[in-house]
Motif scaffolding. Structure first.
Motif, PDB file in Angstrom:
ATOM      1  N   GLN A 104       3.114  10.309  -9.749  1.00 54.87           N
ATOM      2  CA  GLN A 104       2.349  10.518 -10.975  1.00 54.87           C
ATOM      3  C   GLN A 104       1.329  11.641 -10.824  1.00 54.87           C
ATOM      4  O   GLN A 104       0.479  11.830 -11.683  1.00 54.87           O
ATOM      5  CB  GLN A 104       1.652   9.216 -11.380  1.00 54.87           C
ATOM      6  N   GLY A 105       1.389  12.373  -9.701  1.00 57.53           N
ATOM      7  CA  GLY A 105       0.514  13.524  -9.505  1.00 57.53           C
ATOM      8  C   GLY A 105      -0.762  13.239  -8.732  1.00 57.53           C
ATOM      9  O   GLY A 105      -1.597  14.132  -8.574  1.00 57.53           O
ATOM     10  N   ALA A 165       0.833  -1.207   0.000  1.00 60.22           N
ATOM     11  CA  ALA A 165       0.000   0.000   0.000  1.00 60.22           C
ATOM     12  C   ALA A 165       0.866   1.254   0.000  1.00 60.22           C
ATOM     13  O   ALA A 165       0.578   2.223  -0.707  1.00 60.22           O
ATOM     14  CB  ALA A 165      -0.935  -0.010   1.199  1.00 60.22           C
ATOM     15  N   SER A 166       1.937   1.220   0.761  1.00 62.98           N
ATOM     16  CA  SER A 166       2.852   2.362   0.840  1.00 62.98           C
ATOM     17  C   SER A 166       3.519   2.619  -0.515  1.00 62.98           C
ATOM     18  O   SER A 166       3.657   3.770  -0.946  1.00 62.98           O
ATOM     19  CB  SER A 166       3.898   2.104   1.916  1.00 62.98           C
ATOM     20  N   ARG A 167       3.915   1.554  -1.196  1.00 63.59           N
ATOM     21  CA  ARG A 167       4.519   1.704  -2.537  1.00 63.59           C
ATOM     22  C   ARG A 167       3.503   2.278  -3.520  1.00 63.59           C
ATOM     23  O   ARG A 167       3.832   3.153  -4.320  1.00 63.59           O
ATOM     24  CB  ARG A 167       5.052   0.362  -3.040  1.00 63.59           C
ATOM     25  N   TRP A 168       2.264   1.799  -3.455  1.00 62.05           N
ATOM     26  CA  TRP A 168       1.221   2.314  -4.345  1.00 62.05           C
ATOM     27  C   TRP A 168       0.980   3.801  -4.096  1.00 62.05           C
ATOM     28  O   TRP A 168       0.838   4.581  -5.029  1.00 62.05           O
ATOM     29  CB  TRP A 168      -0.087   1.559  -4.141  1.00 62.05           C
ATOM     30  N   LYS A 169       0.955   4.190  -2.848  1.00 62.06           N
ATOM     31  CA  LYS A 169       0.721   5.592  -2.492  1.00 62.06           C
ATOM     32  C   LYS A 169       1.874   6.468  -3.002  1.00 62.06           C
ATOM     33  O   LYS A 169       1.648   7.537  -3.564  1.00 62.06           O
ATOM     34  CB  LYS A 169       0.562   5.720  -0.980  1.00 62.06           C
ATOM     35  N   ALA A 170       3.095   6.004  -2.805  1.00 61.54           N
ATOM     36  CA  ALA A 170       4.269   6.765  -3.269  1.00 61.54           C
ATOM     37  C   ALA A 170       4.287   6.863  -4.788  1.00 61.54           C
ATOM     38  O   ALA A 170       4.561   7.938  -5.347  1.00 61.54           O
ATOM     39  CB  ALA A 170       5.551   6.113  -2.753  1.00 61.54           C
TER      40      ALA A 170
END
Length: 166
Positions: free
Chosen positions: A46-47, A36-41
């Motif tokens: 990507q804006g 989840a943290s990687r997805w958020k980052a």
């Protein structure tokens, strides 16, 4: 393991619209916190800043009273999440743990104090929250074997308190 885009979107919705912490959003959807943290980052690069989206959603809710209620709901969720983490982390230095608990209690008290100015009904909610805080401390100290069950009950009961007092 690769997850479909819809799983990432579910985590984002839980974080932005349900105002869950990233940890709780990940658990709710069934992915690891790291994922989840990687997805958020990656989304931020990507804006798509999930934190800004969450803040915008909070502000779009309407009147100052609504914002105050959402602030209180967010506090309850973060308080619960923080307490769970502090309870689970057996490797945490006791001095650090006490400092973190004191900081958490201070944030709780300041938020309740600020919300009393926004919401007249907050005084009743503050009393109910204080009772819940005292009960959480009591369970943790006297019945630690029941801490997981108590934590499981705490979130839905917090929602009931919100319905009753907020």
């Amino acid at each position: 393991m690769a997850h479909p885009a819809e799983t990432r979107d579910k985590v984002r919705r839980a974080y932005v619209f349900d105002r869950l912490s990233l940890e709780l959003a990940a658990v709710k959807v069934g992915v690891s916190y790291g994922t989840a943290s990687r997805w958020k980052a990656a989304a931020s690069e990507q804006g798509d800043d999930w934190d800004k989206a969450q803040a915008a959603q909070l502000m779009a809710g309407g009147a100052i009273e609504d914002i105050g209620r959402q602030m209180l709901a967010g506090l309850v969720i973060q308080y619960q999440s923080s307490m769970e983490e502090l309870t689970k982390d057996s490797k945490l230095n006791p001095t650090i743990k006490v400092q973190l608990l004191a900081s958490l209690a201070d944030a709780f008290n300041k938020t309740i104090s600020a919300s009393k100015r926004l919401l007249p009904e907050t005084s009743e909610l503050a009393t109910a929250m204080e009772v819940m805080q005292n009960l959480a401390t009591f369970v943790r100290q006297r019945y630690p074997q029941h801490a997981n069950a108590f934590t499981e009950i705490l979130e839905p009961f917090g929602e009931e308190l919100g319905k009753t007092y907020g």
